[in-house]
Design a protein around this motif. Structure first.
Motif, PDB file in Angstrom:
ATOM      1  N   SER A 154      45.956  42.514  32.070  1.00 19.37           N
ATOM      2  CA  SER A 154      45.429  43.872  31.878  1.00 19.37           C
ATOM      3  C   SER A 154      44.338  44.220  32.877  1.00 19.37           C
ATOM      4  O   SER A 154      44.292  45.336  33.387  1.00 19.37           O
ATOM      5  CB  SER A 154      44.882  44.031  30.455  1.00 19.37           C
ATOM      6  OG  SER A 154      45.931  43.940  29.530  1.00 19.37           O
ATOM      7  N   THR A 155      43.442  43.277  33.158  1.00 16.89           N
ATOM      8  CA  THR A 155      42.334  43.585  34.069  1.00 16.89           C
ATOM      9  C   THR A 155      42.781  43.651  35.524  1.00 16.89           C
ATOM     10  O   THR A 155      42.049  44.180  36.359  1.00 16.89           O
ATOM     11  CB  THR A 155      41.173  42.575  33.921  1.00 16.89           C
ATOM     12  OG1 THR A 155      41.664  41.251  34.135  1.00 16.89           O
ATOM     13  CG2 THR A 155      40.527  42.690  32.547  1.00 16.89           C
ATOM     14  N   ASN A 156      43.966  43.158  35.837  1.00 13.90           N
ATOM     15  CA  ASN A 156      44.494  43.327  37.191  1.00 13.90           C
ATOM     16  C   ASN A 156      44.669  44.801  37.539  1.00 13.90           C
ATOM     17  O   ASN A 156      44.694  45.160  38.708  1.00 13.90           O
ATOM     18  CB  ASN A 156      45.825  42.589  37.363  1.00 13.90           C
ATOM     19  CG  ASN A 156      45.637  41.130  37.653  1.00 13.90           C
ATOM     20  OD1 ASN A 156      44.600  40.707  38.169  1.00 13.90           O
ATOM     21  ND2 ASN A 156      46.639  40.326  37.326  1.00 13.90           N
ATOM     22  N   GLU A 174      36.639  48.135  42.428  1.00 16.04           N
ATOM     23  CA  GLU A 174      35.174  48.105  42.440  1.00 16.04           C
ATOM     24  C   GLU A 174      34.587  47.454  41.183  1.00 16.04           C
ATOM     25  O   GLU A 174      33.404  47.142  41.126  1.00 16.04           O
ATOM     26  CB  GLU A 174      34.566  49.499  42.644  1.00 16.04           C
ATOM     27  CG  GLU A 174      34.841  50.481  41.539  1.00 16.04           C
ATOM     28  CD  GLU A 174      36.078  51.355  41.754  1.00 16.04           C
ATOM     29  OE1 GLU A 174      36.202  52.350  41.037  1.00 16.04           O
ATOM     30  OE2 GLU A 174      36.920  51.033  42.625  1.00 16.04           O
ATOM     31  N   GLU A 175      35.428  47.212  40.178  1.00 18.84           N
ATOM     32  CA  GLU A 175      34.984  46.560  38.940  1.00 18.84           C
ATOM     33  C   GLU A 175      35.116  45.044  38.987  1.00 18.84           C
ATOM     34  O   GLU A 175      34.732  44.364  38.043  1.00 18.84           O
ATOM     35  CB  GLU A 175      35.778  47.087  37.743  1.00 18.84           C
ATOM     36  CG  GLU A 175      35.428  48.487  37.333  1.00 18.84           C
ATOM     37  CD  GLU A 175      34.049  48.601  36.698  1.00 18.84           C
ATOM     38  OE1 GLU A 175      33.440  47.588  36.318  1.00 18.84           O
ATOM     39  OE2 GLU A 175      33.578  49.742  36.606  1.00 18.84           O
ATOM     40  N   ILE A 176      35.641  44.507  40.078  1.00 22.87           N
ATOM     41  CA  ILE A 176      35.938  43.076  40.139  1.00 22.87           C
ATOM     42  C   ILE A 176      34.711  42.204  39.862  1.00 22.87           C
ATOM     43  O   ILE A 176      34.824  41.141  39.269  1.00 22.87           O
ATOM     44  CB  ILE A 176      36.619  42.683  41.478  1.00 22.87           C
ATOM     45  CG1 ILE A 176      37.246  41.287  41.382  1.00 22.87           C
ATOM     46  CG2 ILE A 176      35.658  42.766  42.641  1.00 22.87           C
ATOM     47  CD1 ILE A 176      38.445  41.184  40.531  1.00 22.87           C
ATOM     48  N   PHE A 177      33.525  42.651  40.254  1.00 22.84           N
ATOM     49  CA  PHE A 177      32.325  41.840  40.044  1.00 22.84           C
ATOM     50  C   PHE A 177      31.481  42.327  38.871  1.00 22.84           C
ATOM     51  O   PHE A 177      30.389  41.826  38.651  1.00 22.84           O
ATOM     52  CB  PHE A 177      31.481  41.798  41.322  1.00 22.84           C
ATOM     53  CG  PHE A 177      32.191  41.135  42.456  1.00 22.84           C
ATOM     54  CD1 PHE A 177      32.480  39.776  42.404  1.00 22.84           C
ATOM     55  CD2 PHE A 177      32.613  41.871  43.553  1.00 22.84           C
ATOM     56  CE1 PHE A 177      33.159  39.153  43.443  1.00 22.84           C
ATOM     57  CE2 PHE A 177      33.290  41.254  44.594  1.00 22.84           C
ATOM     58  CZ  PHE A 177      33.565  39.902  44.542  1.00 22.84           C
ATOM     59  N   SER A 178      32.004  43.280  38.119  1.00 17.35           N
ATOM     60  CA  SER A 178      31.251  43.740  36.949  1.00 17.35           C
ATOM     61  C   SER A 178      32.116  43.612  35.696  1.00 17.35           C
ATOM     62  O   SER A 178      32.252  42.509  35.167  1.00 17.35           O
ATOM     63  CB  SER A 178      30.713  45.153  37.166  1.00 17.35           C
ATOM     64  OG  SER A 178      31.758  46.029  37.535  1.00 17.35           O
ATOM     65  N   LEU A 179      32.687  44.689  35.196  1.00 21.43           N
ATOM     66  CA  LEU A 179      33.398  44.628  33.921  1.00 21.43           C
ATOM     67  C   LEU A 179      34.581  43.658  33.958  1.00 21.43           C
ATOM     68  O   LEU A 179      34.786  42.898  33.010  1.00 21.43           O
ATOM     69  CB  LEU A 179      33.870  46.020  33.475  1.00 21.43           C
ATOM     70  CG  LEU A 179      34.505  46.100  32.090  1.00 21.43           C
ATOM     71  CD1 LEU A 179      33.554  45.603  31.014  1.00 21.43           C
ATOM     72  CD2 LEU A 179      34.953  47.523  31.791  1.00 21.43           C
ATOM     73  N   THR A 180      35.339  43.658  35.037  1.00 17.22           N
ATOM     74  CA  THR A 180      36.475  42.738  35.129  1.00 17.22           C
ATOM     75  C   THR A 180      36.007  41.294  34.993  1.00 17.22           C
ATOM     76  O   THR A 180      36.560  40.517  34.210  1.00 17.22           O
ATOM     77  CB  THR A 180      37.224  42.924  36.470  1.00 17.22           C
ATOM     78  OG1 THR A 180      37.652  44.282  36.577  1.00 17.22           O
ATOM     79  CG2 THR A 180      38.429  42.008  36.563  1.00 17.22           C
ATOM     80  N   SER A 181      34.979  40.954  35.725  1.00 14.32           N
ATOM     81  CA  SER A 181      34.428  39.599  35.678  1.00 14.32           C
ATOM     82  C   SER A 181      33.871  39.281  34.296  1.00 14.32           C
ATOM     83  O   SER A 181      34.128  38.203  33.736  1.00 14.32           O
ATOM     84  CB  SER A 181      33.337  39.452  36.735  1.00 14.32           C
ATOM     85  OG  SER A 181      32.741  38.188  36.656  1.00 14.32           O
ATOM     86  N   GLN A 182      33.115  40.200  33.720  1.00 12.61           N
ATOM     87  CA  GLN A 182      32.499  39.980  32.408  1.00 12.61           C
ATOM     88  C   GLN A 182      33.542  39.753  31.316  1.00 12.61           C
ATOM     89  O   GLN A 182      33.416  38.841  30.497  1.00 12.61           O
ATOM     90  CB  GLN A 182      31.634  41.175  32.017  1.00 12.61           C
ATOM     91  CG  GLN A 182      30.282  41.206  32.647  1.00 12.61           C
ATOM     92  CD  GLN A 182      29.403  40.087  32.146  1.00 12.61           C
ATOM     93  OE1 GLN A 182      29.015  39.222  32.908  1.00 12.61           O
ATOM     94  NE2 GLN A 182      29.102  40.093  30.871  1.00 12.61           N
ATOM     95  N   ILE A 234      34.533  49.051  25.752  1.00 11.27           N
ATOM     96  CA  ILE A 234      34.046  49.738  26.949  1.00 11.27           C
ATOM     97  C   ILE A 234      35.215  50.082  27.863  1.00 11.27           C
ATOM     98  O   ILE A 234      35.311  51.216  28.352  1.00 11.27           O
ATOM     99  CB  ILE A 234      33.004  48.866  27.683  1.00 11.27           C
ATOM    100  CG1 ILE A 234      31.741  48.720  26.835  1.00 11.27           C
ATOM    101  CG2 ILE A 234      32.678  49.447  29.071  1.00 11.27           C
ATOM    102  CD1 ILE A 234      30.792  47.621  27.301  1.00 11.27           C
ATOM    103  N   ALA A 235      36.106  49.125  28.091  1.00  7.04           N
ATOM    104  CA  ALA A 235      37.267  49.360  28.956  1.00  7.04           C
ATOM    105  C   ALA A 235      38.144  50.491  28.419  1.00  7.04           C
ATOM    106  O   ALA A 235      38.656  51.319  29.190  1.00  7.04           O
ATOM    107  CB  ALA A 235      38.080  48.078  29.105  1.00  7.04           C
ATOM    108  N   LYS A 236      38.286  50.554  27.109  1.00  4.38           N
ATOM    109  CA  LYS A 236      39.065  51.642  26.501  1.00  4.38           C
ATOM    110  C   LYS A 236      38.337  52.968  26.663  1.00  4.38           C
ATOM    111  O   LYS A 236      38.931  53.982  27.041  1.00  4.38           O
ATOM    112  CB  LYS A 236      39.321  51.371  25.021  1.00  4.38           C
ATOM    113  CG  LYS A 236      40.136  52.466  24.335  1.00  4.38           C
ATOM    114  CD  LYS A 236      40.174  52.282  22.848  1.00  4.38           C
ATOM    115  CE  LYS A 236      38.853  52.681  22.288  1.00  4.38           C
ATOM    116  NZ  LYS A 236      38.747  53.029  20.918  1.00  4.38           N
ATOM    117  N   ASN A 237      37.030  52.969  26.414  1.00  7.32           N
ATOM    118  CA  ASN A 237      36.249  54.207  26.485  1.00  7.32           C
ATOM    119  C   ASN A 237      36.235  54.829  27.873  1.00  7.32           C
ATOM    120  O   ASN A 237      36.123  56.046  28.008  1.00  7.32           O
ATOM    121  CB  ASN A 237      34.808  53.960  26.015  1.00  7.32           C
ATOM    122  CG  ASN A 237      34.729  53.688  24.534  1.00  7.32           C
ATOM    123  OD1 ASN A 237      35.682  53.919  23.787  1.00  7.32           O
ATOM    124  ND2 ASN A 237      33.603  53.161  24.092  1.00  7.32           N
TER     125      ASN A 237
END
Length: 119
Positions: free
Chosen positions: A23-25, A30-38, A82-85
Motif C-alpha cells: 500500500s505504501t508503494n 516525497e513521503e518516503i522519509f516521513s509517513l511512509t517510513s513511519q 493519517i494516511a486515510k485522512n
C-alpha cells in the motif's frame, strides 16, 4: 510452541507488513522519509517485539515486549488514519488493513491476559 514463528499473532503481523509495504508503494515519493517510513517502521515493530520477547528469559520480559508491540500497533493504527485522512489510502484499502490490525490487537490483548493468568 517451539519458536516465535509458531505464534499466530506473529504470522498475522508479518502478513500485515506485506500489506502495508504494498500500500505504501503508492504513497507520494516525497513521503518516503516521513509517513511512509513511519508507518513501515511501526508495522515492522509489531512482530519484531513479539519475536524479541519470545526469546527473553522470563515471562515478565515477554509480557513487556508484548506490551511494546501493542504500543507499536496503536502507533500504526494512528498512522493509517493519517494516511486515510490525506487520501493516501482509499476507504476500502484502509478498512481492510485497519480490520486486520484490530484482529492482531484483540489477539495480543488476549495472549497477554492468558500469560498473566499462568503461574
Amino acid at each position: 510452541m517451539s519458536t516465535f514463528k509458531d505464534l499466530l499473532i506473529w504470522q498475522k503481523s508479518m502478513t500485515l507488513i506485506t500489506q502495508i509495504y504494498q500500500s505504501t508503494n503508492q504513497f507520494p515519493k516525497e513521503e518516503i522519509f516521513s509517513l511512509t517510513s513511519q508507518i513501515r517502521r511501526s508495522a515492522i515493530s509489531i512482530p519484531s517485539n513479539i519475536a524479541e520477547g519470545f526469546g527473553r528469559e522470563s515471562k515478565q520480559d515477554f509480557l513487556r515486549y508484548l506490551n511494546i508491540s501493542i504500543g507499536s500497533l496503536f502507533e500504526f493504527q494512528t498512522q493509517l488514519e493519517i494516511a486515510k485522512n490525506i487520501n493516501y489510502l482509499n476507504e476500502n484499502e484502509f478498512n481492510n488493513i485497519f480490520e486486520d490490525s484490530r484482529e492482531i490487537e484483540r489477539m495480543l490483548v488476549s495472549f497477554i491476559k492468558k500469560l498473566k493468568e499462568r503461574n
